[in-house]
Scaffold this active site. Structure first.
Site, PDB file in Angstrom:
ATOM      1  N   GLU A  90       0.818  -1.210   0.000  1.00 54.19           N
ATOM      2  CA  GLU A  90       0.000   0.000   0.000  1.00 54.19           C
ATOM      3  C   GLU A  90       0.852   1.260   0.000  1.00 54.19           C
ATOM      4  OE1 GLU A  90      -3.898  -1.662   2.291  1.00 54.19           O
ATOM      5  OE2 GLU A  90      -2.266  -1.005   3.559  1.00 54.19           O
ATOM      6  N   CYS A 333      -1.597   6.195   9.583  1.00 54.09           N
ATOM      7  CA  CYS A 333      -0.400   5.584  10.186  1.00 54.09           C
ATOM      8  C   CYS A 333      -0.792   4.330  10.941  1.00 54.09           C
ATOM      9  CB  CYS A 333       0.248   6.520  11.208  1.00 54.09           C
ATOM     10  SG  CYS A 333       0.663   8.114  10.571  1.00 54.09           S
TER      11      CYS A 333
HETATM   12  N1  SAH Z   1       9.043   1.497  10.672  1.00 55.71           N
HETATM   13  C1  SAH Z   1       9.099   2.905  10.597  1.00 55.71           C
HETATM   14  C2  SAH Z   1       8.186   3.533   9.552  1.00 55.71           C
HETATM   15  C3  SAH Z   1       6.782   2.987   9.429  1.00 55.71           C
HETATM   16  S1  SAH Z   1       5.646   3.367  10.696  1.00 55.71           S
HETATM   17  C4  SAH Z   1       8.876   3.532  11.928  1.00 55.71           C
HETATM   18  O1  SAH Z   1       8.619   2.799  12.882  1.00 55.71           O
HETATM   19  O2  SAH Z   1       9.011   4.737  12.070  1.00 55.71           O
HETATM   20  C5  SAH Z   1       5.265   5.066  10.501  1.00 55.71           C
HETATM   21  C6  SAH Z   1       4.741   5.710  11.779  1.00 55.71           C
HETATM   22  O3  SAH Z   1       3.386   5.284  12.067  1.00 55.71           O
HETATM   23  C7  SAH Z   1       5.571   5.335  12.995  1.00 55.71           C
HETATM   24  O4  SAH Z   1       5.826   6.438  13.794  1.00 55.71           O
HETATM   25  C8  SAH Z   1       4.660   4.342  13.658  1.00 55.71           C
HETATM   26  O5  SAH Z   1       4.991   4.138  14.980  1.00 55.71           O
HETATM   27  C9  SAH Z   1       3.305   4.979  13.440  1.00 55.71           C
HETATM   28  N2  SAH Z   1       2.192   4.090  13.762  1.00 55.71           N
HETATM   29  C10 SAH Z   1       2.193   2.750  13.755  1.00 55.71           C
HETATM   30  N3  SAH Z   1       0.996   2.272  14.147  1.00 55.71           N
HETATM   31  C11 SAH Z   1       0.228   3.340  14.415  1.00 55.71           C
HETATM   32  C12 SAH Z   1      -1.141   3.502  14.837  1.00 55.71           C
HETATM   33  N4  SAH Z   1      -1.935   2.456  15.080  1.00 55.71           N
HETATM   34  N5  SAH Z   1      -1.613   4.769  14.985  1.00 55.71           N
HETATM   35  C13 SAH Z   1      -0.818   5.822  14.709  1.00 55.71           C
HETATM   36  N6  SAH Z   1       0.461   5.727  14.304  1.00 55.71           N
HETATM   37  C14 SAH Z   1       0.983   4.498  14.167  1.00 55.71           C
END
Ligand code: SAH
Length: 340
Positions: A90, A333
């Site tokens: 995605e 996110c």
């Molecule tokens: N692996 C990398 C990039 C992908 S995640 C990282 O961890 O930064 C991108 C962002 O979305 C990260 O900050 C992650 O923690 C956040 N994220 C993951 N799950 C989420 C959720 N359920 N709600 C909001 N943000 C979330």
């Protein structure tokens, strides 16, 4: 079959030499691939037929096929793409008044298995190739209907667990013969994967892109509960690397902070985050938790978010609250997964 979008300008020049074509053909191919977002050999218009035939028998132009295109009420789009080996990934496009941001996935699945994130719920399959990273951008640009001004590596996967392909893709996105985006307009978000972070900070051959750390708790024990893989990668190793990146004259670091009601949004959490942010001279980007299947957490209310944000601001930390885009189409996110 090899994909042409795995090649940068030097690779394309080498290919032209091998095929005894003049080297300006490399720039022509780059122009079709990276500026004009070619999908097919029929899009490569000014190449001699013989050369085109050779390319056609050795390479493909597309590594992804569009499978679904969902539109959110808030204007964001989620594209589901199918890889040539039959997997789905995605990509999200988030328009705002002044920007058009594309959020790229970097892996099929994710090894990090953060408890709040849908991307780690399925199996980890493999890294995405350079071509698959860039094809997400080209396909999003073709369908976005608005210029793409920013690229964030924040989709499914851990970008710094795929550094080899990530670095090459960043170079191509930044290059004037490539997508020609300024380094300030490119952001890598990491969970804090230290081996990759070390390479990222050391790497001389990439432009000074923005770097975000997903912090989510100032307390290592609590952080490891939220992000179980974090126990292998200590914040004590991560912070000096972030300072070094900042000090190398590169960019201000951003701390992303997923705010979960009653879990990591107390005043003492704000105190801890502020201490870290001041040490790193970082700003903080608060992300409200987005609902994920089989995850018991709740997002904070707007008032609670603002209270936490004020707690940071009054401690001298620049703080923004991320508008959460696309949650109605599961494009926000943490909601990206292998199947649409
Ligand atoms: N692996 C990398 C990039 C992908 S995640 C990282 O961890 O930064 C991108 C962002 O979305 C990260 O900050 C992650 O923690 C956040 N994220 C993951 N799950 C989420 C959720 N359920 N709600 C909001 N943000 C979330």
């Amino acid at each position: 079959m090899h994909n042409l979008r795995n090649l940068d300008i030097e690779d394309l020049r080498a290919l032209c030499r091998k095929e005894k074509e003049p080297s300006y053909r490399a720039a022509q191919i780059a122009d079709w691939l990276y500026r004009k977002d070619a999908r097919d050999f029929s899009d490569l218009k000014n190449l001699p037929a013989g050369f085109l035939d050779k390319l056609r028998s050795n390479f493909s132009v597309s590594s992804l096929a569009p499978a679904k295109d969902l539109r959110s009420k808030d204007g964001s789009r989620k594209f589901l793409f199918k890889t040539n080996d039959g997997h789905f990934l995605e990509t999200v496009f988030i328009p705002s008044r002044s920007r058009g941001t594309v959020c790229l996935s970097t892996q099929l699945g994710c090894k990090m298995k953060c408890v709040f994130c849908a991307s780690g719920k399925g199996p980890f399959i493999r890294n995405l190739s350079v071509a698959e990273l860039l094809d997400q951008l080209s396909l999003a640009r073709r369908s976005a209907g608005k210029p793409v001004t920013n690229v964030v590596f924040m989709g499914m996967g851990e970008p710094l667990d795929n550094v080899h392909n990530l670095f090459k893709a960043i170079r191509i996105i930044h290059a004037p013969w490539g997508y020609n985006l300024g380094s300030r307009r490119i952001t890598v978000s990491t969970f804090g994967f230290t081996p990759g972070l070390r390479q990222f900070v050391k790497e001389k051959n990439i432009p000074p892109v923005r770097l975000s750390l997903s912090l989510h708790s100032p307390d290592p024990v609590k952080r490891e509960k939220l992000m179980p893989a974090a126990r292998h990668f200590s914040l004590d190793d991560i912070f000096p690397l972030l300072r070094k990146y900042h000090e190398l004259g590169k960019r201000e670091i951003t701390l992303e902070y997923l705010t979960i009601a009653g879990v990591n949004d107390s005043d003492s959490d704000a105190e801890g985050v502020a201490r870290i942010a001041r040490f790193l001279k970082a700003k903080v980007n608060l992300i409200p938790f987005n609902a994920v299947e089989k995850c018991k957490y709740h997002p904070p209310s707007v008032d609670e978010m603002e209270k936490f944000s004020r707690g940071l601001e009054t401690r001298g930390v620049r703080t923004t609250i991320r508008r959460s885009a696309g949650s109605d189409i599961h494009a926000a996110c943490g909601q990206l997964r292998l199947k649409g």
